[in-house]
Design an enzyme around this catalytic site. Structure first.
Site, short mmCIF file in Angstrom:
data_model
loop_
_atom_site.label_atom_id
_atom_site.label_comp_id
_atom_site.label_asym_id
_atom_site.label_seq_id
_atom_site.Cartn_x
_atom_site.Cartn_y
_atom_site.Cartn_z
N THR A 32 -63.75 47.44 -127.25
CA THR A 32 -64.58 46.44 -127.95
C THR A 32 -66.01 46.46 -127.45
OG1 THR A 32 -63.86 44.78 -126.35
CG2 THR A 32 -62.65 44.89 -128.45
N SER A 64 -69.92 58.91 -95.87
CA SER A 64 -68.75 58.18 -96.33
C SER A 64 -67.54 58.54 -95.50
CB SER A 64 -68.48 58.50 -97.81
OG SER A 64 -67.25 57.96 -98.22
N GLY A 120 -58.57 57.58 -108.09
CA GLY A 120 -58.16 57.97 -109.44
C GLY A 120 -57.31 56.97 -110.18
N GLY A 122 -58.42 54.39 -111.87
CA GLY A 122 -59.15 53.78 -112.97
C GLY A 122 -59.62 52.37 -112.67
N ASP A 170 -67.69 47.32 -116.29
CA ASP A 170 -67.36 47.60 -114.90
C ASP A 170 -68.29 46.89 -113.93
OD1 ASP A 170 -65.54 49.24 -116.09
OD2 ASP A 170 -66.50 51.12 -115.51
N TYR A 219 -62.87 60.37 -127.32
CA TYR A 219 -63.75 59.21 -127.17
C TYR A 219 -64.86 59.26 -128.20
CZ TYR A 219 -61.85 57.84 -122.57
OH TYR A 219 -61.05 57.41 -121.54
#
Length: 383
Positions: A32, A64, A120, A122, A170, A219
């Site tokens: 959306t 890191s 991974g 998501g 996000d 996509y």
């Protein structure tokens, strides 16, 4: 490791600032966002922690816990890094956007990064990295802005520097997250609200690790189909500003003009936007049974109307429907593979998850990775 100790292990000194930002789950509102609709996400109780200090020279150094490589740049030559150092581009992109926004910089910085997000799954570790980096850099360079602008800076960094054309979901959820709340975003107006989530709700993520070979083109195809549907409906109602503005009734009235594919895509987007509204009502009254029904309805729409599910995701959702402690479940994220999110009571535990994983493994050639989490707070300065 504690982020202060991580920083000290890399740079032999204490950091000036430590920040944290959470990963997120897309709760409801699938595809959306770029159609101008409503979407909900939940910040989880794990994420990215960043520690940082200014340097006396112009160098930029990033290290890191999870990476062997040392990423280096300079305040006078900010450009994307390649290969095993590309992970640092999220922080470098934020630095670049902060300078564009007026942050005054006279020297470089050194930064350490640690994470307890599953790889991974998501859960948008990139947005968490952007938000935690932004707050850290803002702190050491004396730059302040609103929570909404921190989200926008993170999104621009990902769009402009990293080169990923993501929406605001996000970063918005990572910025505005709050324990026992869902973040609701109006993607057309780009406004952010929080909706109460009943205390004690649990989230289980079943990551299939499946990714359709043509996912990028799929996509793009869905985006094109939605654009075509909007153009057709705009001929029927000139007041429409985006596909999500259309009502389900308008879609039905123009079924023939839309054709089978665009009709299904338009139905999904308009009905999914309505589901977000209904979810807000269900959560505000503590009706988790209705909230769960909306989640199952969202997955059904993704499966049959938007056609961005797959057999692996469908099997997990179908199995979850038969468990009393599961309120609802749906694919989370872009689809065409990926993960299922289940919203459960505390009675759902590892034994249920493992039983489902075993059944899944009997059908497919691998088991899903399982991750348990609850809601958490948004981006913040720790010390």
């Amino acid at each position: 490791m504690d982020p202060v100790q991580t920083f000290k292990s890399f740079y032999s000194a204490k950091p000036e600032v430590v920040t944290a930002a959470p990963g997120r789950l897309e709760f409801v509102g699938n595809h959306t966002d770029y159609n101008g609709g409503l979407v909900m996400g939940v910040a989880v109780d794990r994420g990215i922690r960043v520690a940082a200090s200014k340097r006396t020279d112009g160098a930029i150094i990033l290290r890191s816990e999870g990476m062997d490589s040392i990423a280096e740049s300079n305040i006078n030559e900010i450009k994307p890094l390649n290969s095993d150092k590309s992970w640092a581009n999220y922080a470098l992109g934020v630095f670049d956007e902060l300078r564009k926004a007026g942050m005054s910089v006279s020297s470089g910085f050194e930064m350490s990064v640690s994470s307890d997000l599953p790889y991974g799954a998501g859960m948008s570790s990139s947005a968490a990295f952007e938000l935690s980096s932004g707050l850290a850099l803002g702190s050491i360079y004396g730059f302040e802005t609103s929570t909404a602008n921190w989200a926008r800076i993170g999104r621009r960094a990902e769009n402009n520097f990293v080169g990923m054309p993501c929406g605001i979901l996000d970063q918005g959820v990572s910025a505005f997250g709050q324990r026992d709340h869902i973040v609701r975003i109006d993607c057309k107006a780009e406004t952010f609200d929080r909706v109460s989530l009943p205390h004690g709700v649990h989230f289980w993520v079943f990551n299939t690790s499946v990714k359709h070979a043509l996912v990028d083109s799929l996509y793009a195809t869905r985006h094109k189909e939605c654009t075509e549907a909007f153009e057709i409906l705009k001929q029927a109602d000139a007041q429409l500003e985006c596909l999500a503005d259309a009502s389900p009734q308008l879609v039905e009235e123009n079924k023939a003009a839309l054709g089978e594919v665009c009709y299904k895509r338009a139905r999904h987007v308009t009905e999914e936007t309505q589901r977000v509204r209904e979810m807000e009502t269900a959560l505000s009254t503590g009706d988790l049974k209705q909230a769960g029904a909306l989640l199952f309805g969202s997955h059904d729409s993704s499966q049959h109307l938007f056609e961005n599910s797959c057999p692996e995701l469908d099997l997990i959702v179908e199995k979850l429907k038969g468990i009393d402690s599961v309120y609802g479940a749906r694919l989370t994220g872009g689809g065409f593979g990926g993960a299922v999110m289940a919203v459960t009571s505390s009675e759902f535990d590892e034994s249920f998850a493992e039983e489902l994983a075993t059944e899944y493994g009997q059908r497919f050639d691998h088991k899903p990775a399982i991750f348990h989490t609850q809601s958490g707070d948004g981006a913040r300065v720790i010390s």
